[in-house]
Design an enzyme around this catalytic site. Structure first.
Site, PDB file in Angstrom:
ATOM      1  N   GLU A 217       0.809  -1.228   0.000  1.00 54.24           N
ATOM      2  CA  GLU A 217       0.000   0.000   0.000  1.00 54.24           C
ATOM      3  C   GLU A 217       0.839   1.273   0.000  1.00 54.24           C
ATOM      4  O   GLU A 217       0.417   2.304   0.529  1.00 54.24           O
ATOM      5  CB  GLU A 217      -0.958  -0.006   1.201  1.00 54.24           C
ATOM      6  CG  GLU A 217      -1.925  -1.176   1.200  1.00 54.24           C
ATOM      7  CD  GLU A 217      -2.807  -1.222   2.436  1.00 54.24           C
ATOM      8  OE1 GLU A 217      -2.840  -0.232   3.197  1.00 54.24           O
ATOM      9  OE2 GLU A 217      -3.468  -2.261   2.657  1.00 54.24           O
ATOM     10  N   GLU A 310      -5.836  -8.195  -0.058  1.00 51.00           N
ATOM     11  CA  GLU A 310      -6.388  -7.786   1.235  1.00 51.00           C
ATOM     12  C   GLU A 310      -7.704  -7.069   0.979  1.00 51.00           C
ATOM     13  O   GLU A 310      -7.821  -6.276   0.046  1.00 51.00           O
ATOM     14  CB  GLU A 310      -5.402  -6.849   1.924  1.00 51.00           C
ATOM     15  CG  GLU A 310      -5.644  -6.598   3.383  1.00 51.00           C
ATOM     16  CD  GLU A 310      -4.532  -5.704   3.945  1.00 51.00           C
ATOM     17  OE1 GLU A 310      -3.342  -6.080   3.829  1.00 51.00           O
ATOM     18  OE2 GLU A 310      -4.849  -4.616   4.445  1.00 51.00           O
TER      19      GLU A 310
END
Length: 461
Positions: A217, A310
């Site tokens: 991320e 995720e």
């Protein structure tokens, strides 16, 4: 999610199923503000993703690592592999099915966490035990919430040492550390990587391949490794790759680059450093995620696997089929706000769906091999003739096994037995034909003597 911009621009929001008659389109505010001139709807089609080559970026990858990646490519576009972050036991308890992929975090092996007394909730040894239990086919995914190597703020209430992976809890400057290779901070980067290499070597020693997704991320900027922009991040990724692969000789890693909910090319380390591209998507439970999927599929189709690495909510198998968002695997985040908040009927539905692979349905992926294979043992040689197979029949040529009993066993992709027979070659060169039947797919044939077994992968067109 719309990309942030200070100018008016067009944005593709993905695909939607419209019902006959009136439909309502709602745009709602997330973290910012927006000004919309118009919404344009155009007819759309969904296509299956193209399978990428079965070539890992690490040319020295271990056989079992190659086997796992081969299996991931084989199922891509037709099945989704189930995963779960940490709470694998919860899923098994509630559904009777165990995730095929256990996703875990090396967070507490970060040196600045160890220095402050942190201890892993689930150790590397315990993770390996989970992978190896039973038939040993459990798949491991590892991430690393890397606590900054130094410069933790450590101030109450929310800038404490254990949040040192967040940008707001450290003053560590990645760009400055990378700019001076002789600095103490650069050396700390290396020593932190070396500490994690110690853990990863445990997996390699146990012959456990790892879906390795570090530095996740980064485009979001909320973690320190993404706080200085794509340039320093990409340099750090390449440093990490070289340090683990070349310096530490770790060859059990499948490198998973994890974006946020949208793929951005400027943050991508490059095809030569990435095996799989993941998206971390936290959105409304009703979302089909087709726009997110398209953001990665458009530039990467046929080049890389795309996965839902995720998520905040379970994907819908019906939407995966309907929008053809065939994620390689999925993993819902841990805890009471995420996986334990999912409605039990939805949890059971996804883990019992025919197109979702759970642990009990995994084949022996370590045995996956190239399409044309010759197996050798000291006393005889086995050659698979005609692979891929276009008809119904496959032939085995066996040399040097005269009067020696051999067992031939055929299974499908899920490991279910289809045929088993014992043969005793009557000559130095013997050919044994057998039928695969009419169904196309991937099969495995094992030829074994009392001391040796060789398994070949067959593709029936």
């Amino acid at each position: 999610m719309l990309k942030q911009t200070t100018k008016f621009a067009g944005a593709s929001l993905g695909k939607f199923l419209l019902k006959e008659g009136a439909n309502t389109v709602t745009i709602f505010r997330g973290w910012g503000y927006f000004d919309v001139d118009y919404i344009q709807l155009t007819p759309a089609t969904s296509t299956l993703p193209a399978k990428p080559p079965k070539t890992l970026v690490d040319a020295q990858a271990t056989p079992s690592t190659k086997g796992l990646f081969s299996y991931l490519v084989d199922q891509y576009g037709s099945k989704v592999i189930s995963g779960q972050q940490d709470d694998v036991e919860y899923v098994l308890e509630k559904t009777g099915k165990e995730p095929a992929i256990g996703s875990f975090d090396l967070i507490d092996y970060s040196p600045t966490r160890v220095q402050n007394g942190a201890r892993p909730v689930r150790t590397s040894e315990a993770i390996i035990d989970w992978a190896k239990k039973g038939d040993g086919r459990g798949i491991i995914s590892l991430m690393w919430h890397w606590n900054a190597p130094t410069d933790l703020i450590n101030q109450a209430p929310d800038k404490l040492w254990w949040r040192g992976f967040y940008t707001d809890a450290t003053t560590f400057d990645l760009a400055a550390a990378l700019a001076d290779k002789n600095s103490d901070r650069y050396k700390l980067l290396l020593s932190d990587i070396d500490a994690i290499a110690v853990q990863l070597k445990k997996f390699q020693a146990a012959d456990v391949p790892v879906l390795w997704r570090p530095l996740h991320e980064a485009p979001g900027g909320w973690f320190w490794w993404g706080a200085k922009g794509p340039g320093p991040f990409n340099e750090l990724w390449k440093l990490l790759y070289d340090r683990l692969t070349t310096y530490h000789n770790l060859h059990n890693l499948i490198w998973v680059y994890t974006a946020t909910d949208t793929f951005r090319a400027d943050w991508y380390p490059g095809d030569q450093y990435v095996d799989v591209v993941g998206l971390d998507i936290y959105t409304d439970a009703s979302a089909n995620m087709s726009g997110n999927w398209s953001s990665a599929q458009s530039p990467l189709n046929g080049k890389k696997l795309v996965t839902l690495s995720e998520s905040g909510n379970l994907p819908s198998a019906d939407k995966v089929r309907g929008f053809r968002t065939w994620w390689s695997w999925f993993a819902v985040w841990t805890g009471t706000d995420y996986i334990k908040k999912q409605p039990l009927d939805q949890l059971k539905a996804i883990f019992t769906d025919a197109d979702v692979i759970t642990r009990d349905e995994l084949p022996n992926w370590r045995l996956a091999a190239p399409a044309v294979v010759t197996g050798l043992e000291p006393l005889f040689q086995v050659t698979l003739v005609g692979n891929p197979v276009q008809g119904d029949e496959v032939n085995l040529e066996i040399r040097g096994a005269q009067a020696q009993p051999l067992t031939i066993r055929l299974t499908n992709m899920l490991g279910h037995p289809l045929m088993e027979q014992t043969v005793v070659p009557v000559s130095a060169l013997a050919r044994h034909p057998f039928s695969l039947g009419k169904q196309p797919g991937v099969y495995f044939i094992q030829v074994s003597s009392p001391t040796t077994a060789r398994t070949f992968r067959i593709i029936k067109l």
